[in-house]
Design a protein around this motif. Structure first.
Motif, short mmCIF file in Angstrom:
data_model
loop_
_atom_site.label_atom_id
_atom_site.label_comp_id
_atom_site.label_asym_id
_atom_site.label_seq_id
_atom_site.Cartn_x
_atom_site.Cartn_y
_atom_site.Cartn_z
N ASN A 171 -19.31 9.03 -32.60
CA ASN A 171 -19.07 7.70 -32.05
C ASN A 171 -19.75 7.45 -30.71
O ASN A 171 -19.58 6.38 -30.13
N VAL A 172 -20.50 8.42 -30.20
CA VAL A 172 -21.19 8.25 -28.91
C VAL A 172 -22.63 8.73 -29.06
O VAL A 172 -23.00 9.34 -30.06
N LYS A 173 -23.43 8.45 -28.01
CA LYS A 173 -24.82 8.94 -27.99
C LYS A 173 -25.13 9.46 -26.59
O LYS A 173 -24.39 9.21 -25.63
N VAL A 174 -26.20 10.21 -26.49
CA VAL A 174 -26.58 10.79 -25.21
C VAL A 174 -26.80 9.68 -24.18
O VAL A 174 -27.47 8.68 -24.45
N GLY A 175 -26.21 9.87 -22.99
CA GLY A 175 -26.32 8.89 -21.92
C GLY A 175 -25.12 7.98 -21.80
O GLY A 175 -24.95 7.32 -20.77
N LEU A 184 -14.77 10.51 -29.46
CA LEU A 184 -16.13 11.05 -29.45
C LEU A 184 -16.68 11.19 -30.87
O LEU A 184 -17.79 10.76 -31.16
N LEU A 185 -15.89 11.78 -31.76
CA LEU A 185 -16.32 11.96 -33.15
C LEU A 185 -15.11 12.19 -34.03
O LEU A 185 -13.98 12.33 -33.54
N VAL A 186 -15.35 12.23 -35.35
CA VAL A 186 -14.29 12.47 -36.32
C VAL A 186 -14.68 13.69 -37.14
O VAL A 186 -15.78 13.76 -37.69
N LEU A 187 -13.78 14.67 -37.21
CA LEU A 187 -14.00 15.92 -37.93
C LEU A 187 -13.05 15.99 -39.11
O LEU A 187 -11.84 15.82 -38.95
N ASN A 194 -9.70 14.38 -38.35
CA ASN A 194 -9.24 14.77 -37.01
C ASN A 194 -10.09 14.06 -35.96
O ASN A 194 -11.30 14.25 -35.91
N ASN A 195 -9.44 13.25 -35.15
CA ASN A 195 -10.14 12.50 -34.11
C ASN A 195 -10.34 13.40 -32.89
O ASN A 195 -9.38 13.91 -32.31
#
Length: 225
Positions: A171-175, A184-187, A194-195
């Motif tokens: 859900n994010v990118k560098v910078g 940030l991401l989903v696993l 899992n968030n």
């Protein structure tokens, strides 16, 4: 004068035969096997939604009588500082809801019971089982994580995978600048989404994974400065 003395022979008494001791045969009581009554009268295993981890119920998204489909969100469980979405693995009707918001549960506790409506249900389960099982080849990932830690600044924080699984989304990118608690991401791990949220405020310095990647527990996912 002759005195004749008659010897009176007394017949010897024969010893009485000793009374025979009768041994009473020990009565062997046949132990009757006890009938186990351990089977609960709950729903079948296929219709019982159990807690995969110990944690706390954050929300319950269904109620008794609701009709649900495969993959529909049933409740959210907080475990290991993560929000774990518990989804339905079958189509049917909610027969019982065993928990409520705020309840603490242990691994294996029954959360929800689903009554089966149709029998065309088991097909969607195969792809869900295939995803976690098809992820035992993440060996290139740890080497990338090890090279990232020395290059990162001392103030940088490595966001690591708490469980082995597959990255569903980033859900994010560098910078990008992130705040505490930002997604940030989903696993996907153990058939749950899992968030993974940020534990510090800062800037995304590096992203070590992409959607579809398989990761192991402890692999570095994101570096935050």
């Amino acid at each position: 004068m002759l005195i004749v003395i008659e010897a009176i022979n007394k017949a010897p008494k024969q010893p009485e035969a000793p009374a025979q001791v009768r041994q009473e045969a020990a009565s062997t009581t046949s132990a009757q096997p006890s009938v186990a009554k351990g089977a609960s009268r709950g729903a079948a295993t296929s219709g019982t939604i159990k807690s995969p981890l110990p944690g706390t119920i954050l929300s319950v998204n269904v109620k008794v009588g609701d009709t649900v489909k495969v993959g529909q969100r049933l409740l959210v469980l907080e475990a290991m500082k993560m929000e774990n979405n518990i989804d339905s693995t079958k189509e049917g009707r909610i027969a019982a809801v065993k928990v409520k918001q705020g309840d603490s549960v242990m691994e294996g506790d029954v959360l929800i019971v689903i009554e089966e409506i149709g029998k065309e249900i088991k097909q969607p389960e195969a792809p869900k089982q295939a995803q976690p099982e098809a992820a035992p080849s993440p060996k290139p990932q740890p080497s990338a994580a090890k090279t990232a830690s020395p290059s990162a600044a001392k103030s940088a924080v490595n966001v690591k995978s708490p469980l082995p699984g597959t990255i569903l989304s980033v859900n994010v990118k560098v910078g990008d600048t992130v705040k505490v608690g930002q997604r940030l991401l989903v696993l996907e791990a153990m058939k749950m989404e899992n968030n993974i949220d940020s534990e510090k405020e800062g800037r995304i310095a590096a992203i070590k994974v992409k959607p579809g990647d398989s990761v192991m527990e402890g692999d570095v996912l994101i570096v935050i400065e």
